[in-house]
Write a protein that holds these residues in place. Structure first.
Motif, short mmCIF file in Angstrom:
data_model
loop_
_atom_site.label_atom_id
_atom_site.label_comp_id
_atom_site.label_asym_id
_atom_site.label_seq_id
_atom_site.Cartn_x
_atom_site.Cartn_y
_atom_site.Cartn_z
N ARG A 61 0.85 -1.19 0.00
CA ARG A 61 0.00 0.00 0.00
C ARG A 61 0.88 1.24 0.00
NH1 ARG A 61 -2.83 -3.00 -1.94
NH2 ARG A 61 -4.70 -3.95 -1.12
N HIS A 113 -2.13 4.05 -14.12
CA HIS A 113 -3.39 3.42 -13.72
C HIS A 113 -3.12 2.04 -13.09
CE1 HIS A 113 -7.79 2.89 -14.10
NE2 HIS A 113 -7.50 1.62 -14.36
N LEU A 167 -1.58 2.25 -9.60
CA LEU A 167 -2.58 2.60 -8.58
C LEU A 167 -3.44 1.38 -8.23
CD1 LEU A 167 -3.64 6.19 -9.70
CD2 LEU A 167 -2.13 5.52 -7.81
N HIS A 168 -3.79 0.56 -9.22
CA HIS A 168 -4.51 -0.67 -8.91
C HIS A 168 -3.67 -1.58 -8.01
CE1 HIS A 168 -8.37 -0.59 -10.83
NE2 HIS A 168 -7.87 -0.33 -12.04
N TYR A 196 -6.01 0.89 -5.17
CA TYR A 196 -7.04 1.81 -5.67
C TYR A 196 -7.95 1.07 -6.63
CZ TYR A 196 -4.57 5.76 -3.64
OH TYR A 196 -3.98 6.62 -2.76
N ASP A 197 -9.22 1.52 -6.69
CA ASP A 197 -10.18 0.91 -7.60
C ASP A 197 -11.13 1.98 -8.10
OD1 ASP A 197 -11.45 -1.04 -9.06
OD2 ASP A 197 -12.18 -2.17 -7.35
N HIS A 198 -11.93 1.63 -9.08
CA HIS A 198 -12.88 2.59 -9.64
C HIS A 198 -14.24 1.96 -9.87
CE1 HIS A 198 -11.74 0.84 -13.57
NE2 HIS A 198 -10.49 0.98 -13.14
N GLU A 213 -14.83 6.23 -5.57
CA GLU A 213 -13.52 5.62 -5.79
C GLU A 213 -12.95 6.04 -7.14
OE1 GLU A 213 -13.93 1.28 -3.57
OE2 GLU A 213 -14.56 1.47 -5.66
N GLU A 214 -13.82 6.07 -8.14
CA GLU A 214 -13.39 6.44 -9.49
C GLU A 214 -12.87 7.87 -9.51
OE1 GLU A 214 -15.09 6.95 -14.03
OE2 GLU A 214 -16.20 5.68 -12.63
N GLU A 229 -11.64 9.63 -7.01
CA GLU A 229 -10.37 9.70 -6.29
C GLU A 229 -9.23 9.12 -7.11
OE1 GLU A 229 -8.24 8.07 -2.19
OE2 GLU A 229 -10.22 7.30 -2.72
N MET A 230 -9.44 7.94 -7.68
CA MET A 230 -8.37 7.27 -8.43
C MET A 230 -8.01 8.05 -9.69
SD MET A 230 -8.20 3.40 -9.86
CE MET A 230 -6.77 2.80 -10.76
N GLN A 243 -4.51 9.78 -10.57
CA GLN A 243 -3.86 9.34 -11.81
C GLN A 243 -3.52 10.55 -12.69
OE1 GLN A 243 -5.74 5.96 -13.95
NE2 GLN A 243 -6.24 7.52 -15.47
#
Length: 155
Positions: free
Chosen positions: A72, A116, A119-120, A124-126, A131-132, A134-135, A139
């Motif tokens: 993390r 991207h 971040l995954h 992070y997720d979308h 969440e989308e 923020e990510m 990004q």
């Protein structure tokens, strides 16, 4: 920080730019300096196999991330964990189509997809709208600041 690039395609790639982007994002996200990352470029047939196997979705996709040690982002006052960040699989031919549609270069799309993917790998997720937001904002900031440090912002 060890970042390997395995290009299994005919796509002529500036590996050093991809590595520089990945290194920049990992440093900004405070990933341990000894963490390992592998970037693998595959053709559409190989990507489709992975997409079906892991996501149960048809056809090739642009990027897939395979976390290893579930690292993390580092936090203030905490030492980041050492380990293997994971693998990012990119499909340059899908990226090229997306780049044409977006009106920018394939190389820039691959930098975006690398950011991207990292971040995954960092959790992070979308899947949800919040969440989308923020990510994708993170990004965007990471990619723009990377491009600015390379003298390519707005390119």
């Amino acid at each position: 920080m060890s970042i390997d690039v395995l290009n299994e395609t005919d796509y002529a790639l500036d590996e050093m730019e991809l590595v520089a982007c990945a290194r920049y994002v990992m440093e900004q996200m405070r990933v341990h300096p000894q963490a390992d990352l592998c970037l693998k470029l595959v053709d559409e047939a190989a990507m489709e196999v992975l997409h079906v196997q892991w996501m149960d979705l048809p056809g090739p996709t642009d990027v897939m991330s395979f976390p290893m040690d579930e690292l993390r982002p580092g936090r203030d006052g905490q030492e980041p964990e050492e380990g293997v960040l994971g693998d990012i699989v990119l499909c340059p031919s899908v990226a090229a189509r997306q780049a044409r549609e977006a009106g920018h270069a394939t190389e820039e799309e691959l930098l975006l997809l690398t950011t991207h993917g990292i971040l995954h790998l960092l959790g992070y997720d979308h899947a949800e709208p919040e969440e989308e937001r923020e990510m994708f904002e993170l990004q965007r900031q990471l990619l723009l600041t990377f491009l600015a440090t390379r003298g390519r912002a707005g390119a």
